[in-house]
Design a protein around this motif. Sequence first.
Motif, PDB file in Angstrom:
ATOM      1  N   ASP A  88       0.966  -1.193  -0.095  1.00 40.27           N
ATOM      2  CA  ASP A  88       0.045   0.108   0.087  1.00 40.27           C
ATOM      3  C   ASP A  88       0.871   1.169  -0.028  1.00 40.27           C
ATOM      4  O   ASP A  88       1.873   1.409   0.755  1.00 40.27           O
ATOM      5  N   ALA A 109      -5.316   0.478   4.889  1.00 40.82           N
ATOM      6  CA  ALA A 109      -4.586  -0.477   3.914  1.00 40.82           C
ATOM      7  C   ALA A 109      -5.469  -1.632   3.938  1.00 40.82           C
ATOM      8  O   ALA A 109      -5.405  -2.401   3.032  1.00 40.82           O
ATOM      9  N   ASN A 113      -9.445  -0.657  -1.060  1.00 42.59           N
ATOM     10  CA  ASN A 113      -8.601  -1.016  -2.238  1.00 42.59           C
ATOM     11  C   ASN A 113      -7.751   0.222  -2.577  1.00 42.59           C
ATOM     12  O   ASN A 113      -8.107   1.104  -3.327  1.00 42.59           O
ATOM     13  N   THR A 114      -6.668   0.154  -1.962  1.00 41.40           N
ATOM     14  CA  THR A 114      -5.740   1.375  -2.214  1.00 41.40           C
ATOM     15  C   THR A 114      -4.586   0.959  -3.293  1.00 41.40           C
ATOM     16  O   THR A 114      -4.231  -0.233  -3.453  1.00 41.40           O
ATOM     17  N   THR A 116      -0.698   1.148  -4.850  1.00 43.58           N
ATOM     18  CA  THR A 116       0.440   0.494  -4.571  1.00 43.58           C
ATOM     19  C   THR A 116       1.778   0.944  -5.222  1.00 43.58           C
ATOM     20  O   THR A 116       1.631   1.685  -6.067  1.00 43.58           O
ATOM     21  N   ASN A 179      -4.206  -3.692  -6.498  1.00 43.75           N
ATOM     22  CA  ASN A 179      -4.436  -2.854  -5.360  1.00 43.75           C
ATOM     23  C   ASN A 179      -4.410  -3.626  -3.969  1.00 43.75           C
ATOM     24  O   ASN A 179      -4.433  -4.881  -4.035  1.00 43.75           O
ATOM     25  N   TYR A 180      -4.103  -2.847  -3.078  1.00 43.93           N
ATOM     26  CA  TYR A 180      -3.900  -3.398  -1.562  1.00 43.93           C
ATOM     27  C   TYR A 180      -5.143  -3.738  -0.836  1.00 43.93           C
ATOM     28  O   TYR A 180      -5.897  -2.670  -0.567  1.00 43.93           O
ATOM     29  N   ASN A 181      -5.221  -4.932  -0.294  1.00 42.49           N
ATOM     30  CA  ASN A 181      -6.277  -5.088   0.848  1.00 42.49           C
ATOM     31  C   ASN A 181      -6.141  -6.060   1.822  1.00 42.49           C
ATOM     32  O   ASN A 181      -4.960  -6.765   1.555  1.00 42.49           O
ATOM     33  N   THR A 185      -1.871  -8.687   0.458  1.00 45.05           N
ATOM     34  CA  THR A 185      -0.830  -7.713   1.380  1.00 45.05           C
ATOM     35  C   THR A 185       0.381  -7.756   0.708  1.00 45.05           C
ATOM     36  O   THR A 185       0.809  -8.615  -0.390  1.00 45.05           O
TER      37      THR A 185
END
Length: 216
Positions: A88, A109, A113-114, A116, A179-181, A185
């Motif tokens: 993230d 994070a 959905n962030t 990266t 995307n990070y979630n 990770t």
Amino acid sequence: MKSRITKILRYIGFILMIPITYFLVSLILTYIPVNNDNDITKNDHSIYLSSNGVHLEIIIPKKNLDPLILDGLKFEDQEQFFSFGWGDRIFYVETPTWGDLTFVNGFRALFVNTSTLIHVTRYSKTQKDWAEIKINSVQLEKMNSYISKTFQLDSYGNKVLLPGLGYFKNDDFYEATGNYNCFRTCNSWVNTGLKQSDIKACLWTPYDFRLLKMHQ
């Protein structure tokens, strides 16, 4: 009044069950290994795993890196090992250690959905805390492909360096794909890379400890 309190307690219990269930399921999946039948007699290349206690990263010698990965990376001639991590954007930059973690950054994070970044660190020699993994040429090619596809490219096909965001003089951040979630990770990114490269890994894991233990 009693009925209202009962409803509140049930609601709190339901909320608490979400992280508990996540923790239990992730531990179970972490301890289920995949790609156990690798023929080590054909493994004449080395890659490495490293963790700072938060982020797990994959290290590949420069001589074994695909030229497509090296193209556009910032490095010096004496730097012979490249470490790659994914995570993230805000969490990666603002949380180099657990002591820097804040509730807001952690929550964001895991549950949003962030965007990266790829974290690239260069070394002139191997480090004592690295876990070595012996692999073959086909596995190395797959790992190179996995890492290469994680770099986000601009409209001209170039990697996007974010200057000034590195922790030290020998590391940098680049724009990344995906995307990070909580299900994807920084550590599950490494695990997925190992799985897709037919290297021993966990069925799924958001943690670093099991992968390090497997290869130490």
